[in-house]
Design an enzyme around this catalytic site. Structure first.
Site, PDB file in Angstrom:
ATOM      1  N   GLY A  94     -13.760  -3.721  19.576  1.00 19.50           N
ATOM      2  CA  GLY A  94     -14.502  -4.974  19.414  1.00 19.50           C
ATOM      3  C   GLY A  94     -15.863  -4.855  20.058  1.00 19.50           C
ATOM      4  CE1 TYR A 122     -14.073  -6.148  24.959  1.00 21.76           C
ATOM      5  CE2 TYR A 122     -11.995  -6.822  23.966  1.00 21.76           C
ATOM      6  CZ  TYR A 122     -13.066  -7.075  24.807  1.00 21.76           C
ATOM      7  OH  TYR A 122     -13.123  -8.264  25.495  1.00 21.76           O
ATOM      8  CG  HIS A 208     -12.995   3.965  17.036  1.00 20.98           C
ATOM      9  ND1 HIS A 208     -12.567   2.661  16.894  1.00 20.98           N
ATOM     10  CD2 HIS A 208     -14.036   3.933  17.899  1.00 20.98           C
ATOM     11  CE1 HIS A 208     -13.333   1.873  17.631  1.00 20.98           C
ATOM     12  NE2 HIS A 208     -14.230   2.611  18.258  1.00 20.98           N
ATOM     13  CD  GLU A 210      -9.949   2.836  14.453  1.00 16.64           C
ATOM     14  OE1 GLU A 210      -9.386   3.648  15.207  1.00 16.64           O
ATOM     15  OE2 GLU A 210     -10.745   1.974  14.859  1.00 16.64           O
ATOM     16  CB  SER A 262      -6.419 -11.930 -15.799  1.00 14.58           C
ATOM     17  OG  SER A 262      -6.118 -10.851 -14.933  1.00 14.58           O
ATOM     18  N   GLY A 263      -4.563  -9.651 -17.418  1.00 18.20           N
ATOM     19  CA  GLY A 263      -4.659  -8.257 -17.866  1.00 18.20           C
ATOM     20  C   GLY A 263      -5.006  -7.332 -16.714  1.00 18.20           C
ATOM     21  N   GLY A 264      -5.435  -7.908 -15.593  1.00 18.77           N
ATOM     22  CA  GLY A 264      -5.758  -7.095 -14.420  1.00 18.77           C
ATOM     23  C   GLY A 264      -4.492  -6.715 -13.665  1.00 18.77           C
ATOM     24  CB  VAL A 265      -3.742  -3.890 -11.350  1.00 20.86           C
ATOM     25  CG1 VAL A 265      -4.842  -4.051 -10.332  1.00 20.86           C
ATOM     26  CG2 VAL A 265      -2.499  -3.343 -10.675  1.00 20.86           C
ATOM     27  CG  ASP A 266      -5.013  -7.826  -7.991  1.00 22.48           C
ATOM     28  OD1 ASP A 266      -4.615  -6.657  -7.847  1.00 22.48           O
ATOM     29  OD2 ASP A 266      -6.108  -8.229  -7.571  1.00 22.48           O
ATOM     30  CB  SER A 267      -2.788 -11.432 -13.027  1.00 20.25           C
ATOM     31  OG  SER A 267      -2.912 -10.793 -14.262  1.00 20.25           O
ATOM     32  CB  ALA A 268      -0.159  -6.707 -14.343  1.00 20.54           C
ATOM     33  CE  LYS A 408      -7.260  -3.995  -7.376  1.00 15.04           C
ATOM     34  NZ  LYS A 408      -7.454  -5.344  -7.919  1.00 15.04           N
TER      35      LYS A 408
END
Ligand code: XMP
Length: 552
Positions: A94, A122, A208, A210, A262-268, A408
């Site tokens: 941070g 931090y 770090h 990550e 919608s045809g997008g991956v999220d809505s699918a 995603k």
């Protein structure tokens, strides 16, 4: 038991049993999805967020180790954290200094829990300050690469690591005095205490782990998760699906769900998960706004209605959207009109279903984090992004957001595990206002036809060249410009098409893709020869920033 439905893998590919094909491709046998064991131990590690730009990355890295992780603000109460049932805590970096008045500190419950703790930068300083050590401003700020020399090589924390390794530093404060009970486990040239730890599984790292600049960072995190917290890495897409399906069933009970497709991956993925949980209690509304790519509506309908046998209301509202857009040239106005018209159509159709209780939404974890962290992560508004989610607020529906804790790439993994066709899972992002913001100036039916034809060629050639997945997005733009050309012995006066192909990790920044010249040449030749009305093609070589990915 997973039913074996039939679905087309694409508009022009033979219809096949996609669940089996997807499983076969991954070299797996199709297993029935099991309900989660009621007593199954949930493995989770909570990341306490002090506002570092890398906080979200820590959560991602933990999940890459197959341990579930959530990011919570440093001032989150125990009631918010308890349901996650953590097996350990990671304190993020941070921008503050612990010795400044009002500096954020870790909540008392993390120390009282007696669970393992890993403080990063931090986070390490917060542990030091809170457990009785001393943090001070270092003689000089340490930023960039450093070589970490391990002292206690027999510590489980350092398993599978060489005695010296490159790490990434970014700090001004240093540990002047460790808290009682802690020992130095590793040092760098500028940080005598680069890693510290005590017998109770509390560790601090000045660097770090990550970031990609610490190549062994993942091993270090894995050691903490597996060897210190005792996790086994059982957070897999299949477990997520089982847990999620059971959760949706319990929450929805006998209710009805409506969602936008919608045809997008999220809505699918959202609709497939919910459909798997509650079947016909889900109704999807697919609004064709007339601004989609060629064959997009047919492919989506084919996959979901005919092959998954989902309840889908299909509305061809092309004319309504075109009427709204007539004469409109301002990009933000186009977005607003498309978004509003979508709500109207959606609400009208949803009203016809009768009593509905839930609205399915494809909210993802980054959206949830952005609105939940204490620090102001909001950036200046460049473009309004209208997604289907969050729109029909008038409808007073409870939200069903099964992906709200996924990134995603995890959504894609779940999509594949659900057996969705790769083509759908790997579809490049497509903006809600569709081709309306890829036609510069007024949107007309004629321009839509031209753009669709050009875009089809771009997509086909990019796929043929096997570059589709490597590119974040690749598409055609129809400029509001006409130029002179010559075809045969005749002068032409036609439209200018621009190609846009970018690489990116998250759309926040992007670079123009170095497409091979012969591919560019093929696309250009095909567009000029096959798309009537176009006589010139240009390639957009601007990065974001200062440009944006879309032209509007
Ligand atoms: P820009 O053009 O801002 O785009 O660099 C970043 C990403 O967002 C997508 N985009 C949109 N998505 N509604 C959406 O759903 C929109 O209005 C919109 N505008 C841009 C764009 O395709 C890229 O992936």
């Amino acid at each position: 038991m997973v039913s074996r439905r039939r679905v087309a893998t694409s508009g022009d590919v033979e219809v096949s049993t996609y669940l089996e094909i997807a499983a076969e491709k991954r070299g797996e046998q199709l297993l029935p999805i099991k309900e989660p064991e009621p007593e199954a131990e949930r493995e989770a590690v909570v990341v306490i967020d002090f506002g570092s730009q890398y906080s979200m990355l820590i959560a991602r890295r933990v999940r890459e180790c197959r341990v579930y992780s959530e990011l919570v603000p440093y001032d989150a109460p125990w009631e918010r954290v308890a349901p996650i049932r953590p097996k350990g805590f990671i304190l993020s970096g941070g921008p503050a200094s612990v010795y400044e008045p009002g500096a954020p500190l870790a909540p008392a419950y993390i120390y009282e829990s007696h669970l393992p703790i890993l403080g990063i930068c931090y986070g390490m300083q917060a542990i030091t300050h809170q457990l009785g050590g001393k943090v001070a401003l270092g003689a000089k700020r340490e930023y960039g690469h450093a070589i970490l020399h391990l002292g206690a090589v027999d510590s489980p924390f350092f398993a599978d690591l060489p005695p010296s390794l490159p790490v990434w530093m970014s700090h001004g404060d240093v540990i002047a005095e460790m808290p009682p009970g802690f020992t130095t486990l590793a040092h760098t040239e500028n940080s005598p205490v680069a890693v510290m730890g005590n017998e109770n599984g509390v560790f601090g790292l000045q660097f770090h782990p990550e970031v990609a600049h610490t190549p062994e960072g993942k091993t270090i995190l894995k050691n903490f998760l597996y060897r210190v917290c005792g996790c086994k890495g059982n957070w897999t897409p299949a477990n997520f699906i089982a847990e999620s399906v059971a959760g949706i069933r319990e929450r929805v009970a006998g209710g009805r769900v409506v969602g936008a497709l919608s045809g997008g991956v999220d809505s699918a993925v959202v609709t497939t998960l919910i459909h798997q949980a509650v079947g016909d209690q889900l109704t999807c509304i697919f609004v064709n706004n007339g601004l989609l790519r060629r064959e997009e509506a047919e492919r989506t309908l084919n996959a979901f209605r005919h092959n998954l046998k989902m309840n889908i209301i299909y509305v061809d509202a092309t004319q309504r959207f075109l009427d709204q857009l007539r004469g409109v040239v301002d990009p933000e106005e186009k977005r607003r009109l498309v978004g509003e018209e979508f709500i109207r159509v959606f609400e009208e159709e949803a009203a016809k279903i009768g009593q509905v209780d839930f609205l399915a939404q494809g909210t993802l974890y980054p959206d949830v984090i952005e609105s939940a962290t204490p620090q102001d992560r909001a950036s200046a508004k460049i473009k309004t992004h209208h997604n289907v989610g969050g729109l029909p607020s008038k409808m007073k529906l409870s939200l069903l957001e099964p992906l709200r804790h996924l990134f995603k790439d995890e959504v894609r993994e779940v999509g594949l595990a659900l057996g969705l066709p790769e083509e759908m899972v790997w579809r490049q992002p497509f903006p809600g206002p569709g081709l309306a913001i890829r036609i510069i100036g007024e949107v007309t039916q004629e321009k839509l036809e031209i753009l669709r034809a050009a875009d089809w060629i771009v997509m086909n050639e990019i796929k043929k060249a096997q570059l589709y997945r490597q590119l974040w997005q690749s598409f055609a733009v129809l400029a509001d410009v006409k130029t002179v050309g010559v075809m045969g012995d005749f002068r032409t006066y036609g439209y200018l098409v621009a190609l846009r192909a970018v690489t990116s990790d998250d759309a926040m920044t992007a670079d123009w893709a170095r497409l091979p010249y012969d591919l560019l040449s093929r696309i250009s030749n095909r567009i000029v020869n096959e798309v009537p009305g176009v006589n010139r093609v240009v390639y957009d070589i601007s990065s974001k920033p200062p440009s944006t990915i879309e032209w509007e």
